[in-house]
Design a protein around this motif. Structure first.
Motif, PDB file in Angstrom:
ATOM      1  N   LYS A 233       0.494  -1.017   0.000  1.00 22.38           N
ATOM      2  CA  LYS A 233       0.096  -0.123  -0.063  1.00 22.38           C
ATOM      3  C   LYS A 233       0.450   1.116  -0.438  1.00 22.38           C
ATOM      4  O   LYS A 233       0.853   1.659  -0.886  1.00 22.38           O
ATOM      5  CB  LYS A 233      -1.206   0.222   1.103  1.00 22.38           C
ATOM      6  CG  LYS A 233      -2.086  -1.419   1.330  1.00 22.38           C
ATOM      7  CD  LYS A 233      -2.713  -1.026   2.311  1.00 22.38           C
ATOM      8  CE  LYS A 233      -3.760  -2.486   2.311  1.00 22.38           C
ATOM      9  NZ  LYS A 233      -5.204  -2.438   2.556  1.00 22.38           N
ATOM     10  N   HIS A 237       1.015   3.777  -3.064  1.00 16.62           N
ATOM     11  CA  HIS A 237       0.632   5.264  -2.186  1.00 16.62           C
ATOM     12  C   HIS A 237       1.765   6.137  -3.526  1.00 16.62           C
ATOM     13  O   HIS A 237       1.253   7.583  -3.674  1.00 16.62           O
ATOM     14  CB  HIS A 237       0.384   5.486  -2.166  1.00 16.62           C
ATOM     15  CG  HIS A 237      -1.166   5.067  -1.598  1.00 16.62           C
ATOM     16  ND1 HIS A 237      -2.880   6.220  -1.388  1.00 16.62           N
ATOM     17  CD2 HIS A 237      -1.651   4.014  -0.379  1.00 16.62           C
ATOM     18  CE1 HIS A 237      -3.511   5.278  -1.098  1.00 16.62           C
ATOM     19  NE2 HIS A 237      -2.849   4.227  -0.481  1.00 16.62           N
ATOM     20  N   GLN A 238       2.568   5.459  -3.703  1.00 18.73           N
ATOM     21  CA  GLN A 238       4.240   6.293  -4.277  1.00 18.73           C
ATOM     22  C   GLN A 238       3.446   6.365  -6.056  1.00 18.73           C
ATOM     23  O   GLN A 238       4.724   7.667  -6.365  1.00 18.73           O
ATOM     24  CB  GLN A 238       5.145   5.901  -4.339  1.00 18.73           C
ATOM     25  CG  GLN A 238       5.961   5.592  -3.005  1.00 18.73           C
ATOM     26  CD  GLN A 238       6.928   4.926  -2.513  1.00 18.73           C
ATOM     27  OE1 GLN A 238       7.326   3.748  -2.724  1.00 18.73           O
ATOM     28  NE2 GLN A 238       7.959   5.954  -2.290  1.00 18.73           N
ATOM     29  N   ASP A 240       1.849   7.594  -9.270  1.00 12.96           N
ATOM     30  CA  ASP A 240       1.360   9.877  -9.152  1.00 12.96           C
ATOM     31  C   ASP A 240       0.157   9.308 -10.189  1.00 12.96           C
ATOM     32  O   ASP A 240      -0.173   7.925 -10.398  1.00 12.96           O
ATOM     33  CB  ASP A 240       2.334  10.380  -9.716  1.00 12.96           C
ATOM     34  CG  ASP A 240       3.021  10.739 -11.046  1.00 12.96           C
ATOM     35  OD1 ASP A 240       2.345   9.758 -11.514  1.00 12.96           O
ATOM     36  OD2 ASP A 240       3.750  11.025 -10.789  1.00 12.96           O
ATOM     37  N   GLU A 283      -6.072  -0.573  -5.125  1.00 12.76           N
ATOM     38  CA  GLU A 283      -5.362   0.272  -4.138  1.00 12.76           C
ATOM     39  C   GLU A 283      -5.046   2.324  -4.635  1.00 12.76           C
ATOM     40  O   GLU A 283      -4.377   1.462  -5.931  1.00 12.76           O
ATOM     41  CB  GLU A 283      -4.518  -0.165  -3.749  1.00 12.76           C
ATOM     42  CG  GLU A 283      -3.925   0.386  -2.106  1.00 12.76           C
ATOM     43  CD  GLU A 283      -4.763   0.791  -0.857  1.00 12.76           C
ATOM     44  OE1 GLU A 283      -4.329   1.329  -0.102  1.00 12.76           O
ATOM     45  OE2 GLU A 283      -4.787   0.148  -0.852  1.00 12.76           O
ATOM     46  N   ASN A 284      -5.021   2.884  -4.608  1.00 11.90           N
ATOM     47  CA  ASN A 284      -5.098   4.368  -4.487  1.00 11.90           C
ATOM     48  C   ASN A 284      -5.335   4.603  -6.058  1.00 11.90           C
ATOM     49  O   ASN A 284      -4.803   4.614  -7.580  1.00 11.90           O
ATOM     50  CB  ASN A 284      -3.051   4.511  -4.709  1.00 11.90           C
ATOM     51  CG  ASN A 284      -3.176   5.900  -5.129  1.00 11.90           C
ATOM     52  OD1 ASN A 284      -3.765   7.013  -5.121  1.00 11.90           O
ATOM     53  ND2 ASN A 284      -1.323   6.055  -5.817  1.00 11.90           N
ATOM     54  N   GLN A 285      -6.498   4.528  -6.254  1.00  9.46           N
ATOM     55  CA  GLN A 285      -6.889   4.185  -7.616  1.00  9.46           C
ATOM     56  C   GLN A 285      -6.380   3.308  -9.017  1.00  9.46           C
ATOM     57  O   GLN A 285      -6.402   3.990 -10.053  1.00  9.46           O
ATOM     58  CB  GLN A 285      -7.434   5.415  -7.902  1.00  9.46           C
ATOM     59  CG  GLN A 285      -8.647   6.563  -6.794  1.00  9.46           C
ATOM     60  CD  GLN A 285      -7.911   7.530  -7.520  1.00  9.46           C
ATOM     61  OE1 GLN A 285      -7.251   8.106  -7.301  1.00  9.46           O
ATOM     62  NE2 GLN A 285      -8.715   7.862  -6.354  1.00  9.46           N
ATOM     63  N   ALA A 287      -3.513   1.769  -8.415  1.00 10.13           N
ATOM     64  CA  ALA A 287      -2.009   2.404  -8.596  1.00 10.13           C
ATOM     65  C   ALA A 287      -1.269   0.789  -9.778  1.00 10.13           C
ATOM     66  O   ALA A 287      -0.814   1.840 -10.306  1.00 10.13           O
ATOM     67  CB  ALA A 287      -1.377   2.306  -7.807  1.00 10.13           C
TER      68      ALA A 287
END
Length: 373
Positions: A233, A237-238, A240, A283-285, A287
């Motif tokens: 996760k 989230h790194q 972009d 996770e994070n749209q 990613a």
């Protein structure tokens, strides 16, 4: 009135039953994706056509190694030939146990010769009994070698542990010794890589998380599984909005190669998490999908990476088919478009010891049969 009494009487029992059911569900044994359950293809007897190599000397010294990028600027992207040779020499036995484990397991899963299995287990048990790779005296390159080695060995071992042929059933003492060592090493890897500042969290952390995920499944440790998911996760989230990893863009001319290198551990973790009831795809749209798509586009046309990193991209690594082994788990998680599937088929089979061997045989065995291998 009678019904109310009965309800009061039954409520604690029903509650404890519900709690027990929840606990049972939470404690369901961890398992790998379906392909790891494949049986040994055939059982041959007689001498193996490849003798068991001598066991590499268990590495018990300090994990202090020179970096192949020694003397490079902060981009860490210029190879130092002299220090790379020193690194290769110092870590030769570690690499030998990694490659040897993967090779022997792949051979055993094909041929089923008892000598192949005994070779693998004897070598791993020798390293386990020496408590190899456990030194607390380490630098960055040393702790990197520890997690790479653990990931290589544990992910190859999973093929034996979960095969429906149950090859480990008659080797339990060795299996327990090896798994206990993996478990200790994974605890150290967690200690080595936990809670790093974000500007220091890059592909190394993802590879550490992969080694811990492989060990979690090999040893059925939910705490290790949870840590690996947590690290995934952080990595997700790194990524972009455009699918770039800022810390890999710092690698300048090797930015695209390092984005590609970040994908195998992330895709494997997501695949292993999925089969154990944790869906990391959103996770994070999305990613992971964004990152994979960005890299595939970059391989076709690296301009976007050149604009972002400020350097013309070194495409050397991206001409090596095995560097795209992440496509096997990735295309099991997402519907890959026809052109990607065609490219994947051209590059199969994907064999990489750092992910435990032949991933095509695990994720897309039809692809391997089409190649006649």
């Amino acid at each position: 009135m009678h019904n109310r009494k009965l309800h009061r009487h039954l409520a604690p029992a029903l509650l404890s039953l519900a709690l027990f059911a929840g606990a049972t569900q939470a404690a369901a044994p961890l398992r790998p994706p379906q392909g790891y359950l494949a049986p040994v293809e055939k059982f041959k007897t007689g001498d193996s056509n490849s003798d068991c190599d001598a066991t590499p000397t268990p590495y018990t010294g300090a994990l202090q190694f020179r970096s192949k990028y020694e003397g490079s600027d902060k981009a860490r992207s210029t190879l130092n030939v002299q220090s790379e040779k020193a690194f290769r020499d110092a870590t030769a036995d570690i690499t030998r146990i990694e490659r040897g484990t993967s090779k022997q397991v792949m051979q055993f899963m094909r041929d089923g010769r008892p000598q192949q299995l005994e070779c693998t287990l004897n070598q791993l048990a020798a390293w386990a009994s020496a408590d190899a790779l456990m030194s607390k005296d380490f630098n960055h390159t040393g702790k990197s070698m520890r997690k790479w080695a653990l990931g290589s060995m544990a992910s190859a071992y999973i093929r034996l542990k979960f095969s429906s042929s149950q090859p480990l059933a008659t080797h339990q003492p060795q299996a327990q010794q090896i798994e206990a060592w993996f478990s200790r090493m994974a605890d150290q890897v967690v200690s080595d890589w936990d809670n790093l500042p974000l500007d220091k969290t890059n592909n190394h952390s993802y590879w550490a998380a992969w080694s811990v995920m492989a060990t979690a499944v090999a040893t059925n440790r939910r705490d290790l599984f949870d840590w690996s998911v947590k690290e995934f996760k952080v990595g997700a989230h790194q990524v972009d909005a455009e699918g770039f990893l800022p810390n890999e863009l710092k690698r300048q001319q090797r930015a695209l190669a390092y984005h590609n290198y970040a994908l195998p551990p992330l895709a494997m973790i997501a695949s292993f998490a999925q089969v154990n009831g944790v869906d990391l795809r959103q996770e994070n749209q999305g990613a992971l999908k964004r990152l994979g798509d960005r890299v595939l586009a970059g391989v076709k046309d690296p301009d976007a990476f050149e604009d972002k990193s400020g350097k013309e991209q070194d495409m050397t690594d991206l001409k090596v088919d095995s560097k795209f082994a992440w496509l096997e788990p990735f295309c099991s998680l997402y519907s890959c478009p026809a052109d990607v599937l065609e490219k994947k088929r051209e590059m199969q089979p994907f064999k990489t010891f750092r992910l435990g061997g032949d991933l095509t045989r695990v994720y897309d065995p039809a692809g391997e049969k089409d190649k006649g291998s």
